[in-house]
Design an enzyme around this catalytic site. Structure first.
Site, PDB file in Angstrom:
ATOM      1  N   GLY A  23       0.855  -0.973   0.079  1.00  0.00           N
ATOM      2  CA  GLY A  23      -0.350  -0.126   0.196  1.00  0.00           C
ATOM      3  C   GLY A  23       0.986   1.262  -0.105  1.00  0.00           C
ATOM      4  CB  VAL A 234       6.333   6.821  12.155  1.00  0.00           C
ATOM      5  CG1 VAL A 234       5.651   7.697  12.809  1.00  0.00           C
ATOM      6  CG2 VAL A 234       7.055   7.247  10.871  1.00  0.00           C
ATOM      7  CG  HIS A 467      -1.819 -14.158   3.420  1.00  0.00           C
ATOM      8  ND1 HIS A 467      -2.171 -15.397   3.398  1.00  0.00           N
ATOM      9  CD2 HIS A 467      -0.964 -13.328   2.745  1.00  0.00           C
ATOM     10  CE1 HIS A 467      -0.621 -15.376   1.849  1.00  0.00           C
ATOM     11  NE2 HIS A 467      -0.204 -14.456   2.081  1.00  0.00           N
TER      12      HIS A 467
END
Length: 543
Positions: A23, A234, A467
């Site tokens: 993504g 982050v 997954h």
């Protein structure tokens, strides 16, 4: 941390993307193409082809345990109900994935109640699946090894000979070992080397044949101006000025390790959180608890999926057996509309994985499984020492199901740590595990060997899954999901989630292609940079 507005509104980036996986890389490329200044922040390091491990025993190159100084490409996260495998490094899960690019087949995914009323998802995602297939250069695998013949036999014996498929894979086959100019993007991509068919894709491709993100989306994003900031995790996202993102965001990051160091701060007009399902859920949960993102939906951590997955294996003691395949996965069996089975190999380099397996047990109770395990495991270990070549003698199977089972994530022990809770019928329940046992047992009989199960499944009822999905899923509003149909976080402006955590249902196949297609659809909604003074991605409702 000071979240006041910058004195002169001079942002470090227009968009910051947290993560660099499927993504994230799609988002980085499409935002850069639209004229935005984009930064990608990745906790793992950058790997050149030559840097990947030749064998799984090279732990520093293979495993991600920064607290122990291991900075490889595979993270193992044990939870109460699942043992999760995830990718780390510049390129995220594409560094360690099995190159497998399936599109979900059944209506269970496209018409799941979690998002069915928001769009005709089969029609809406169709062009974006085509784009992603093109970007990854997907072709059918070459089924030329004994393992493929065995998979055909298994399909027939399981009553579905028509269910056998050659797996669609993202690999540049070319001429073995020959390097040629970019064959995919009219010369704009990197030189590529033809696959040498070693089958070690999941250790990281050392030859440049694997169509990973640093060879396509991320490569092109960097050429379009994206800056990749590696070795930075982050740890906090907060809106500037006490707002909801309308004045931008401040991100805090540091180098991961036993003693985190190198703290840095960045500002951006907008943020795409795409740190993988594990990373995104951990980060957003920490931000909600700390008060940095207090408006996040209380649905955060709900509707967590594992593809209802189990990863059994079958091994033989025959010294000359060779069940390697040309690439990591070459064959698939679709048992029914819900269930999909693949073969997996690590080539000659995956012997260490033998320690994560043990003889399959048949007992239904935990006490019975432990008893059978303790009786059989010493003999299994002895066979490993005597025979070696476990990777050649063994087939690992991935059994995936598109069934509607889920977990939830809640705060666990330790900073940033989450733990799974059951949400109804747990993934890997009796039906999924029964299918896995049946496949492994049948294969073992044909191989003249024995079936194996992962230790997490045998000893803790926690099947392995590669997954892990959900936790920040699409929904109609904040009472039903964390993000809207365009991946915009409810309650905030210019804050998106674009990775596996957005996926609202089990896909029943490898989800990489689905994550790319969903992100392509989300990025199509972002205007060109010159069409607006700042990114425009406000949730449909900020309730």
């Amino acid at each position: 941390m000071d979240n006041s507005l910058p004195g002169h509104q001079d942002f470090d980036f227009d968009w910051l993307v947290v993560g660099s996986g499927f993504g994230a890389s799609v988002a980085a490329l499409r935002l850069s193409e639209k004229g935005y200044r984009v930064g990608v922040v990745e906790q793992g390091r950058r790997f050149e082809d030559r840097d990947f491990a030749e064998k799984a025993t090279q732990l520093g190159k293979f495993l991600w345990l920064p607290g122990l100084g291991l900075r490889g490409i595979l993270r193992l996260a044990p939870y109460r109900h699942a043992t999760v495998l995830a990718g780390v490094g510049v390129g995220g899960g594409s560094l360690v994935y099995a190159n497998t690019m399936y599109q979900p087949q059944g209506d269970e995914f496209y018409r799941h109640p979690q998002w069915a009323d928001l769009a005709d998802w089969r029609a809406e995602l169709a062009p974006h699946f085509e784009t992603a297939l093109h970007m990854f250069g997907v072709l059918p695998s070459v089924d030329a090894r004994p393992v493929d013949g065995l998979m055909r036999e298994l399909a027939a014996e399981l009553g579905v000979p028509e269910g056998y498929r050659r797996t669609p894979v993202a690999v540049f086959f070319g001429e073995d070992g020959k390097t040629v100019p970019d064959p995919y993007f009219d010369g704009a991509g990197p030189d590529r080397t033809g696959c040498v068919r070693c089958g070690q894709c999941m250790l990281g491709c050392r030859y440049g044949a694997k169509n990973s993100l640093p060879k396509n989306y991320l490569w092109l994003a960097e050429r379009a101006g994206t800056s990749v900031l590696a070795d930075l995790k982050v740890v906090d996202i907060a809106p500037l000025g006490g707002g909801q993102g309308e004045w931008g965001f401040r991100l805090r990051a540091r180098r991961p390790g036993l003693f985190p160091s190198g703290a840095r701060e960045f500002t951006a007009r907008g943020v795409v959180v795409a740190a993988g399902t594990l990373g995104t859920n951990e980060l957003l949960a920490a931000c909600k608890r700390s008060g940095s993102l207090p408006e996040l939906s209380d649905r955060l951590g709900e509707v967590v999926r594992t593809n209802d997955e189990s990863i059994p294996a079958a091994t033989t003691s025959a010294p000359d057996a060779d069940y390697r395949s040309d690439v990591a996965i070459t064959s698939s069996i679709f048992l029914d509309e819900h269930t999909h089975v693949t073969n997996n190999t690590y080539g000659d380099g995956g012997g260490l994985l033998a320690l994560s397996y043990g003889p399959a047990t048949t007992a239904r109770t935990a006490l019975g499984r432990w008893g059978q395990f303790l009786l059989r495991y010493p003999g299994y270990l002895l066979s490993l020492l005597r025979r070696g070549r476990w990777s050649r003698r063994t087939i690992i199977f991935t059994v995936m199901r598109g069934t509607d089972v889920s977990l939830r994530l809640r705060k666990g022990f330790g900073p940033g740590r989450l733990q799974t809770e059951s949400a109804g019928a747990p993934p890997g329940g009796a039906s999924a595990v029964d299918v896995a046992r049946r496949v492994a047992s049948l294969a073992a009989r044909k191989m003249g060997g024995r079936p194996l199960a992962s230790l997490g499944e045998t000893l803790g009822s926690a099947p392995m899954t590669a997954h892990f999905l959900g936790g920040a899923v699409i929904g109609a509003d904040r009472e039903h999901g964390v993000i809207d149909r365009h991946h915009r976080v409810f309650g905030y402006t210019n804050l998106l989630v674009c990775d596996g955590s957005a996926v609202p249902a089990n896909v029943g196949v490898n989800p990489s292609l689905t994550i790319c297609a969903m992100t392509e659809a989300a990025m199509a909604q972002i205007p060109q940079a010159q069409a607006a003074d700042q990114p425009s991605a406000r949730s449909a409702t900020s309730r």
